[in-house]
Structure formats: C-alpha cells, structure tokens
Design a protein around this motif. Structure first.
Motif, PDB file in Angstrom:
ATOM      1  N   TYR A 352       0.856  -1.187   0.000  1.00  0.00           N
ATOM      2  CA  TYR A 352       0.000   0.000   0.000  1.00  0.00           C
ATOM      3  C   TYR A 352       0.891   1.235   0.000  1.00  0.00           C
ATOM      4  N   TYR A 353       0.305   2.351  -0.381  1.00  0.00           N
ATOM      5  CA  TYR A 353       0.965   3.637  -0.232  1.00  0.00           C
ATOM      6  C   TYR A 353       0.447   4.289   1.049  1.00  0.00           C
ATOM      7  N   TYR A 354       1.264   5.167   1.624  1.00  0.00           N
ATOM      8  CA  TYR A 354       0.782   5.858   2.816  1.00  0.00           C
ATOM      9  C   TYR A 354       1.498   7.194   2.994  1.00  0.00           C
ATOM     10  N   TYR A 355       0.784   8.108   3.654  1.00  0.00           N
ATOM     11  CA  TYR A 355       1.349   9.337   4.188  1.00  0.00           C
ATOM     12  C   TYR A 355       1.544   9.146   5.696  1.00  0.00           C
ATOM     13  N   PRO A 356       2.703   9.446   6.258  1.00  0.00           N
ATOM     14  CA  PRO A 356       2.850   9.377   7.717  1.00  0.00           C
ATOM     15  C   PRO A 356       1.915  10.334   8.451  1.00  0.00           C
ATOM     16  N   LYS A 357       1.632  11.484   7.813  1.00  0.00           N
ATOM     17  CA  LYS A 357       0.729  12.459   8.413  1.00  0.00           C
ATOM     18  C   LYS A 357      -0.412  12.725   7.437  1.00  0.00           C
ATOM     19  N   ALA A 358      -1.612  12.363   7.850  1.00  0.00           N
ATOM     20  CA  ALA A 358      -2.757  12.420   6.950  1.00  0.00           C
ATOM     21  C   ALA A 358      -3.131  13.833   6.531  1.00  0.00           C
ATOM     22  N   ASP A 359      -2.848  14.828   7.366  1.00  0.00           N
ATOM     23  CA  ASP A 359      -3.283  16.195   7.082  1.00  0.00           C
ATOM     24  C   ASP A 359      -2.262  16.987   6.268  1.00  0.00           C
ATOM     25  N   CYS A 360      -1.380  16.289   5.556  1.00  0.00           N
ATOM     26  CA  CYS A 360      -0.341  16.973   4.782  1.00  0.00           C
ATOM     27  C   CYS A 360      -0.922  17.630   3.533  1.00  0.00           C
ATOM     28  N   THR A 361      -0.123  18.488   2.916  1.00  0.00           N
ATOM     29  CA  THR A 361      -0.475  19.145   1.665  1.00  0.00           C
ATOM     30  C   THR A 361       0.497  18.708   0.575  1.00  0.00           C
ATOM     31  N   ASP A 362       0.280  19.182  -0.645  1.00  0.00           N
ATOM     32  CA  ASP A 362       1.179  18.820  -1.750  1.00  0.00           C
ATOM     33  C   ASP A 362       2.630  19.160  -1.436  1.00  0.00           C
ATOM     34  N   ALA A 363       2.835  20.231  -0.715  1.00  0.00           N
ATOM     35  CA  ALA A 363       4.204  20.665  -0.405  1.00  0.00           C
ATOM     36  C   ALA A 363       4.842  19.834   0.700  1.00  0.00           C
ATOM     37  N   THR A 364       4.017  19.244   1.571  1.00  0.00           N
ATOM     38  CA  THR A 364       4.572  18.558   2.751  1.00  0.00           C
ATOM     39  C   THR A 364       4.352  17.054   2.755  1.00  0.00           C
TER      40      THR A 364
END
Length: 486
Positions: A352-364
């Motif tokens: 799977y793909y994941y973001y460590p922080k769900a509330d991130c933006t394109d820049a972060t």
C-alpha cells in the motif's frame, strides 16, 4: 513461537504493541533491497518521460507477470503498456512493451493505453493482459496473449463501444470446475464479457440482473465455477454468475464505504477501489481504504471483508497496520493471497501507499510504500513496514485527475513467496522524471517471532462521515482533447 498482541489487552502490552507499530510504519526501508524491473525507453512528444504508473500482477508456478503504463500522457494512459516477467520466482526479470497496441510501438493504432490487468489461463496455457487503449473514437477493451509471459501477440478486441474504462480480467483455473478455462473481462458499468478459447474471441457485454452501476471491479472465480464481481458502486458491492457468464445475478452490498480525502491533489488518494484475492478453499477477500474506525474520519485504514459464496459477506474489520491513535493515511492497497493456503492458515500480504501524516499538503506530503502480512487468514497482522520512500508529489507525472502513482496496486505470491509490484519515484533530473516499477530483491516476509496484531473488538464509529464524498470519477481515463486536435 509467534507473539500475538490484541489492542484490547492490558495497557502495558498495548503500549509495547503500539510502539512497535509506530516504529515499523515510520522507519526507513527495512525489508529488502529494491529492484527496478522496467523503465520508460520511449521518446514520443506527448508523454512525461521517464515515468511508469499503475501496476497489476499475477503469478502461476514460478512465473509472475506484472503489467503497467509506460510514459504517462497527461490526458490519459501511457505511450504503451509495459510488462515485467520473472520465470524463476523473482530472482531475475525481463521487461518489454506490448506490440500492436499504440502507434508508439510495433504497429499499433491507438494514441495511448491504460489500465493493465494480468491473469493466466491454465487450461489454454495463455497469459492475458487486459488493456484500455485510447484513440480518436474513445476508449475500448482489448486483450494481449502470450504463451510464456514474454512474447506477446497483437491485441484482440473485447469491446469497441468507445466509452469503456477501468477494465479487469480473471480466469477459472480450477480443473474440476464446470467452467474451467472460462475467462471474464470486466469494465466500468459494470459489464462482463466471457471467453472460452483462451482469449481469442469474446462474447457480448452483459451485466447484473439489476443493472449494476459502478467501477473498479476485480472479479474472482470460486472453485465451483461461480464468478464473483466485487466493485465500487454506491457502496462496496458484488454480483455473481453461476452458469459460466451466460447470465449474472443481482447485486448485494458488501459494506458501506467512507473515506478520508485529505488535502493533497494526488490522484486516487481517497478513491476506495477494492483489491481482491481468493484462497485455495475459495474464500474471497476484499480490501479497500476506509476511515470509519477513526475519530472524525481523520485518516484511512485498510479494511477487509470476506465471503465463501459472494453473496454473504463478513463484518468489515480493520487491518491493524498502525494503531488507531496514529496519523498514518493508508491508500491504494494491493492484496495478495497465497492460493496454496486456506482458512486459518491462509497467507495474505498487502502492499500500500501511505502518508505518515494524513493532514499533509502537496508541499509537505511524504509518499511511502508499505507492506503487512498475515499467516492466519487475516486474524492477525504484522505491523506496517516501510519498503520505499519517502517520495514527493512533485516527482510524479501529471494526469487529468492529479499527480499520479496509480488507481490500483498489486502483490502476488509466486512459489509461496509474496512480491509486490509498486511505483517508486525519485527526484527528476535533466527535465525528465525518474519514476518506474519496482519490486523487492527478497520476498515480503515476516520472521517467525515477529509480533502480530489483532483488531478484534474494534468497531466502526456509528454515523461517522467524511467531510467530502469519495471522487467517483477520479480514476477515469478519458481524454479531454482527442489526439487529432492536439
């Protein structure tokens, strides 16, 4: 002996379990060396080079074939579909492109191709790659055939109506089935076409008796020959055929779907397409992303439902990749089920793909690839492990629906070992991207004494809702401008 932790046990054990899960999900790559199995060698003007997106895979014996888009074109599809094949259980790989599909490679007539899906037809000894070629008259469904997974023939039409999308393919590979050798091609609608001759010819499109409406289907075939079609409609739904595709029954609801959309523009980050698999005994597994277990629907977990007949489905359970207190957002799962195992000893793996922080933006936002495994039919799972990343959204090719990794992902068991086929992007250089299909040098496995985690006792939060509905058209591959007008 495996140590099994429940997240409902004592606070001391809970703290240890959660700490391990956090470490595993946020660490640097820990499992195995990455192996690039293909690359974009095209030079056509319409594509964003070097890029590859959206792999699928299938295995039979010691052979595994992955297929994917090569040289992504912004308005839809790639310059061609590529393949990567191992015939020695993942030790070495051969890659190439499908001939006769697009005008970029060996005599094709279409301007682009998308949505690769792979299967093996055991009765007829044929590998099949389903494709969505894109041209002036719209999108059609074709199938390419190969006896060895390396040398491919010219594509064969399945449907030429021009309005197709999100195709998939499966075959009945149970020798005792009354429909052994039937192959089923699916596309959005949801429509089904059947072949009984190894993909050489295909029947007329048919759909469920109640005219199902949806997309993202991944059909499977039970050992008794019943073909089951899980798909994303107004909920996670399914319908079946018990007569070899001559007719299809009514839809049933697997589960309601609720997804966190986040703040990034990444294509399909909040699109809960199902990923499916089946074990030796015929138990069906469906996995998708869902935020219903999280307070405020604040991030997506991967969730799962199972069935033995395609009609009655189990209560949805959360795959405990990370603790409920984590900020990790999990999306675009690729489920693999070892077809030589079953029941309480069924082996499962999910990339799977994941973001460590769900509330991130394109820049972060930091995109990572993770995996988890189960050796008891999904009762317990290893904590999530990172195998690639972090990647930045700015490293990805654009599409008409946002920067793109995939609309789906894939893993397969080959010779009893799990391998993923996933996208890894690196910093662009010299005006070119640096994105390709990768796997791991060694299979995705867990050590015998690695902690296992259970979500037993967890419940979906009643009446919870995401701030926005999931984007039903986000995975579409329809060109905004015909190639003739560019």
């Amino acid at each position: 002996m495996n140590r099994i932790f429940s997240q409902l046990q004592t606070s001391k054990l809970l703290f240890v379990g959660l700490t391990l899960a956090i470490v595993y999900s946020s660490s640097a790559p820990v499992h195995a060396q990455l192996v690039q199995i293909s690359k974009d060698n095209f030079h056509n003007a319409a594509s964003q080079h070097k890029s590859e997106v959206e792999p699928d895979s299938y295995s039979w014996g010691t052979t595994m074939v992955a297929a994917f888009q090569v040289a992504r074109i912004h308005d839809g599809g790639g310059a061609d579909l590529g393949f990567a094949t191992t015939k020695d259980s993942g030790k070495t790989w051969t890659f190439g492109y499908l001939p006769g599909l697009t005008n970029n490679y060996k005599g094709g007539s279409f301007s682009a191709a998308s949505d690769a899906s792979v299967v093996y037809d055991a009765k007829h000894g044929q590998w099949l790659i389903s494709s969505l070629p894109i041209g002036n008259t719209g999108n059609d469904i074709y199938v390419s055939r190969s006896a060895d997974g390396i040398h491919w023939g010219k594509p064969i039409p399945v449907d030429k109506s021009g309005g197709d999308d999100k195709n998939w393919i499966t075959c009945d590979n149970t020798a005792s089935s009354p429909f052994y050798g039937n192959c089923y091609s699916e596309w959005s609608g949801v429509f089904m076409s059947t072949s009984t001759d190894g993909g050489l010819t295909w029947g007329p499109p048919k759909t469920s008796s109640d005219f199902a409406s949806g997309t993202g289907a991944e059909p499977l075939v039970l050992p008794n020959g019943t073909a089951v079609v899980p798909f994303l409609g107004g909920a996670m739904e399914a319908f079946s055929s018990t007569n070899g595709g001559k007719s299809w029954g009514p839809t049933v609801t697997i589960s309601q779907v609720n997804t966190f959309q986040g703040n990034s523009s990444l294509r399909s980050v909040g699109l809960p397409f199902p990923s499916t698999g089946i074990d030796k005994a015929g138990k069906l597994y469906v996995v998708w992303s869902d935020c219903s277990f999280r307070s405020g629907c604040s991030t997506n977990d991967l969730v799962m439902s199972t069935s033995t007949d395609g009609k009655k489905w189990s209560k949805v359970v959360r795959i405990p990749i990370d603790p409920l207190s984590s900020t990790v957002d999990h999306f675009i799962p690729g489920l693999a089920v070892d077809r030589s195992t079953s029941g309480n000893k069924a082996h499962l793996a999910v990339t799977y793909y994941y973001y460590p922080k769900a509330d991130c933006t394109d820049a972060t936002c930091e995109i990572n690839v993770g995996f988890t495994t189960s050796q008891d039919g999904g009762k317990t799972w290893t904590a999530g492990k990172n195998i690639a990343g972090p990647m930045k959204i700015s490293w990805l090719p654009g599409s008409q629906n946002g920067p793109m990794l995939a609309d789906y992902l894939s893993s397969s068991y080959v010779s009893g070992k799990a391998f993923g086929a996933f996208i890894v992007a690196k910093p662009p250089s010299g005006g070119l991207l640096n994105e390709a299909v990768y796997t791991t040098k060694n299979p995705m496995e867990a050590s015998a004494d690695e902690p296992r985690f259970s979500s037993r006792g967890e419940k979906r939060i009643p009446n919870i809702h995401a701030d926005r509905p999931y984007p039903r058209t986000q995975g579409e591959e329809r060109e905004s401008v015909p190639p003739s007008q560019k």
